[in-house]
Design a protein around this motif. Sequence first.
Motif, PDB file in Angstrom:
ATOM      1  N   ILE A 199       0.858  -1.183   0.000  1.00  0.00           N
ATOM      2  CA  ILE A 199       0.000   0.000   0.000  1.00  0.00           C
ATOM      3  C   ILE A 199       0.894   1.233   0.000  1.00  0.00           C
ATOM      4  N   MET A 200       0.468   2.284  -0.686  1.00  0.00           N
ATOM      5  CA  MET A 200       1.249   3.514  -0.718  1.00  0.00           C
ATOM      6  C   MET A 200       0.471   4.664  -0.099  1.00  0.00           C
ATOM      7  N   GLU A 201       1.138   5.420   0.739  1.00  0.00           N
ATOM      8  CA  GLU A 201       0.642   6.703   1.201  1.00  0.00           C
ATOM      9  C   GLU A 201       1.357   7.786   0.397  1.00  0.00           C
ATOM     10  N   VAL A 202       0.603   8.545  -0.369  1.00  0.00           N
ATOM     11  CA  VAL A 202       1.167   9.674  -1.107  1.00  0.00           C
ATOM     12  C   VAL A 202       0.951  10.923  -0.253  1.00  0.00           C
ATOM     13  N   GLY A 203       2.029  11.527   0.171  1.00  0.00           N
ATOM     14  CA  GLY A 203       1.919  12.714   0.998  1.00  0.00           C
ATOM     15  C   GLY A 203       1.563  13.941   0.188  1.00  0.00           C
ATOM     16  N   LEU A 204       0.664  14.754   0.720  1.00  0.00           N
ATOM     17  CA  LEU A 204       0.362  16.050   0.140  1.00  0.00           C
ATOM     18  C   LEU A 204       1.177  17.080   0.920  1.00  0.00           C
ATOM     19  N   PRO A 205       2.298  17.560   0.375  1.00  0.00           N
ATOM     20  CA  PRO A 205       3.177  18.460   1.117  1.00  0.00           C
ATOM     21  C   PRO A 205       2.451  19.698   1.627  1.00  0.00           C
ATOM     22  N   HIS A 206       2.782  20.071   2.846  1.00  0.00           N
ATOM     23  CA  HIS A 206       2.117  21.186   3.508  1.00  0.00           C
ATOM     24  C   HIS A 206       3.177  22.053   4.168  1.00  0.00           C
ATOM     25  N   SER A 207       2.947  23.355   4.161  1.00  0.00           N
ATOM     26  CA  SER A 207       3.941  24.289   4.689  1.00  0.00           C
ATOM     27  C   SER A 207       3.954  24.351   6.214  1.00  0.00           C
ATOM     28  N   ASP A 208       2.927  23.794   6.870  1.00  0.00           N
ATOM     29  CA  ASP A 208       2.848  23.863   8.328  1.00  0.00           C
ATOM     30  C   ASP A 208       2.479  22.490   8.889  1.00  0.00           C
ATOM     31  N   PRO A 209       3.348  21.510   8.744  1.00  0.00           N
ATOM     32  CA  PRO A 209       3.030  20.156   9.205  1.00  0.00           C
ATOM     33  C   PRO A 209       3.102  20.044  10.728  1.00  0.00           C
ATOM     34  N   VAL A 210       2.335  19.129  11.280  1.00  0.00           N
ATOM     35  CA  VAL A 210       2.379  18.904  12.723  1.00  0.00           C
ATOM     36  C   VAL A 210       2.945  17.528  13.061  1.00  0.00           C
ATOM     37  N   LEU A 211       2.921  16.614  12.110  1.00  0.00           N
ATOM     38  CA  LEU A 211       3.370  15.247  12.364  1.00  0.00           C
ATOM     39  C   LEU A 211       4.707  14.936  11.717  1.00  0.00           C
ATOM     40  N   ASP A 212       5.097  15.712  10.701  1.00  0.00           N
ATOM     41  CA  ASP A 212       6.289  15.379   9.915  1.00  0.00           C
ATOM     42  C   ASP A 212       7.569  15.857  10.588  1.00  0.00           C
ATOM     43  N   GLY A 213       8.553  14.966  10.606  1.00  0.00           N
ATOM     44  CA  GLY A 213       9.863  15.301  11.116  1.00  0.00           C
ATOM     45  C   GLY A 213      10.717  15.993  10.058  1.00  0.00           C
ATOM     46  N   PRO A 214      11.996  16.278  10.379  1.00  0.00           N
ATOM     47  CA  PRO A 214      12.842  17.075   9.486  1.00  0.00           C
ATOM     48  C   PRO A 214      13.105  16.440   8.126  1.00  0.00           C
ATOM     49  N   VAL A 215      13.180  15.122   8.045  1.00  0.00           N
ATOM     50  CA  VAL A 215      13.452  14.478   6.760  1.00  0.00           C
ATOM     51  C   VAL A 215      12.304  14.718   5.794  1.00  0.00           C
ATOM     52  N   ILE A 216      11.079  14.440   6.234  1.00  0.00           N
ATOM     53  CA  ILE A 216       9.922  14.644   5.366  1.00  0.00           C
ATOM     54  C   ILE A 216       9.690  16.122   5.113  1.00  0.00           C
ATOM     55  N   GLN A 217       9.950  16.973   6.096  1.00  0.00           N
ATOM     56  CA  GLN A 217       9.816  18.414   5.879  1.00  0.00           C
ATOM     57  C   GLN A 217      10.747  18.894   4.781  1.00  0.00           C
ATOM     58  N   THR A 218      11.950  18.347   4.731  1.00  0.00           N
ATOM     59  CA  THR A 218      12.893  18.728   3.675  1.00  0.00           C
ATOM     60  C   THR A 218      12.357  18.351   2.301  1.00  0.00           C
ATOM     61  N   ALA A 219      11.833  17.146   2.181  1.00  0.00           N
ATOM     62  CA  ALA A 219      11.268  16.708   0.903  1.00  0.00           C
ATOM     63  C   ALA A 219      10.039  17.533   0.533  1.00  0.00           C
ATOM     64  N   ASP A 220       9.205  17.819   1.521  1.00  0.00           N
ATOM     65  CA  ASP A 220       8.018  18.644   1.271  1.00  0.00           C
ATOM     66  C   ASP A 220       8.403  20.027   0.767  1.00  0.00           C
ATOM     67  N   ASP A 221       9.437  20.584   1.352  1.00  0.00           N
ATOM     68  CA  ASP A 221       9.879  21.917   0.943  1.00  0.00           C
ATOM     69  C   ASP A 221      10.354  21.910  -0.509  1.00  0.00           C
ATOM     70  N   ILE A 222      11.048  20.858  -0.898  1.00  0.00           N
ATOM     71  CA  ILE A 222      11.492  20.734  -2.283  1.00  0.00           C
ATOM     72  C   ILE A 222      10.290  20.681  -3.216  1.00  0.00           C
ATOM     73  N   ALA A 223       9.281  19.894  -2.838  1.00  0.00           N
ATOM     74  CA  ALA A 223       8.080  19.771  -3.670  1.00  0.00           C
ATOM     75  C   ALA A 223       7.324  21.095  -3.763  1.00  0.00           C
ATOM     76  N   LEU A 224       7.179  21.780  -2.641  1.00  0.00           N
ATOM     77  CA  LEU A 224       6.428  23.041  -2.639  1.00  0.00           C
ATOM     78  C   LEU A 224       7.165  24.117  -3.419  1.00  0.00           C
ATOM     79  N   ARG A 225       8.486  24.168  -3.292  1.00  0.00           N
ATOM     80  CA  ARG A 225       9.256  25.155  -4.063  1.00  0.00           C
ATOM     81  C   ARG A 225       9.199  24.851  -5.554  1.00  0.00           C
ATOM     82  N   GLY A 226       8.918  23.585  -5.880  1.00  0.00           N
ATOM     83  CA  GLY A 226       8.752  23.205  -7.285  1.00  0.00           C
ATOM     84  C   GLY A 226       7.376  23.530  -7.839  1.00  0.00           C
ATOM     85  N   GLY A 227       6.514  24.097  -6.995  1.00  0.00           N
ATOM     86  CA  GLY A 227       5.196  24.527  -7.463  1.00  0.00           C
ATOM     87  C   GLY A 227       4.120  23.463  -7.412  1.00  0.00           C
ATOM     88  N   LEU A 228       4.274  22.455  -6.561  1.00  0.00           N
ATOM     89  CA  LEU A 228       3.308  21.361  -6.490  1.00  0.00           C
ATOM     90  C   LEU A 228       1.896  21.873  -6.207  1.00  0.00           C
TER      91      LEU A 228
END
Length: 267
Positions: free
Chosen positions: A47-76
């Motif tokens: 099963i796959m969980e596809v994360g929807l990157p968010h600028s103000d996460p409450v559950l995500d640690g630094p590793v996922i936050q880094t990936a989310d930031d890359i996605a958001l800066r890419g205009g996701l």
Amino acid sequence: MQLLHDTFAKAASENRATLIAYLPAGFPTVDAGIAAITTVLDAGADIMEVGLPHSDPVLDGPVIQTADDIALRGGLKIADVMRTVRAAHRVTGKPVLVMTYWNPVSRYGIERFAAELAEAGGAGCILPDLPVQESAEWRAQAAAHDLATVFVVAPSNTTERLDAITSAASGFVYASALMGVTGSREAAGESAKTLVRRVESATELPVCVGIGISDAARAAEVAAFADGVIVGSALVKALLDAPDETAGHAALRSLTAELAAAVQRRE
């Protein structure tokens, strides 16, 4: 949601836990993210969980936050998340859920989000910050579109709280092995086991454990008492640490294969 049910049933018939993987959409780009997700599913994730990157996460640690930031800066955009779900499901035929905070769903439109996710072949949503007492509107739309609603429970939840959450949930229950944010660390095995037993007494839904599972040894430990093992940060880190896309996919395949083998070693 039937595909999700069938996936858990198949794993149970094989005397193993399901392997649930997490990667954010749009990381490092939308197309590269789709390729990474399909690589993980093809390598053994159920099963796959596809994360929807968010600028103000409450559950995500630094590793996922880094990936989310890359996605958001890419205009996701949410449309890109839906495209990711559609592509991953079509290519692999496996259940794909979206893990998202509530604010993007609410702003996008609850009915619109549910309808588009169902049209993309999505199996449901994991909503870590949506209070169950405020979830009726979402659950109505999810039910109308045959989508699972997965809530997160924690060791600190009272019995009354667990009863309320599990009675509103569908698909499976996400049990947090540890208090705090996601990330690879020493998992509190006994705490997670106790939480799983408490949840099992409140529901017949599968109970899946995440947060703090970073390698095959911990996956095997959790697979001995949970219906599913959820791994996210370790996979994201494997992709972050890779020098290029080819190496990243090789790292994902290797780690996923190790995890898939580990969850079959049930005690």
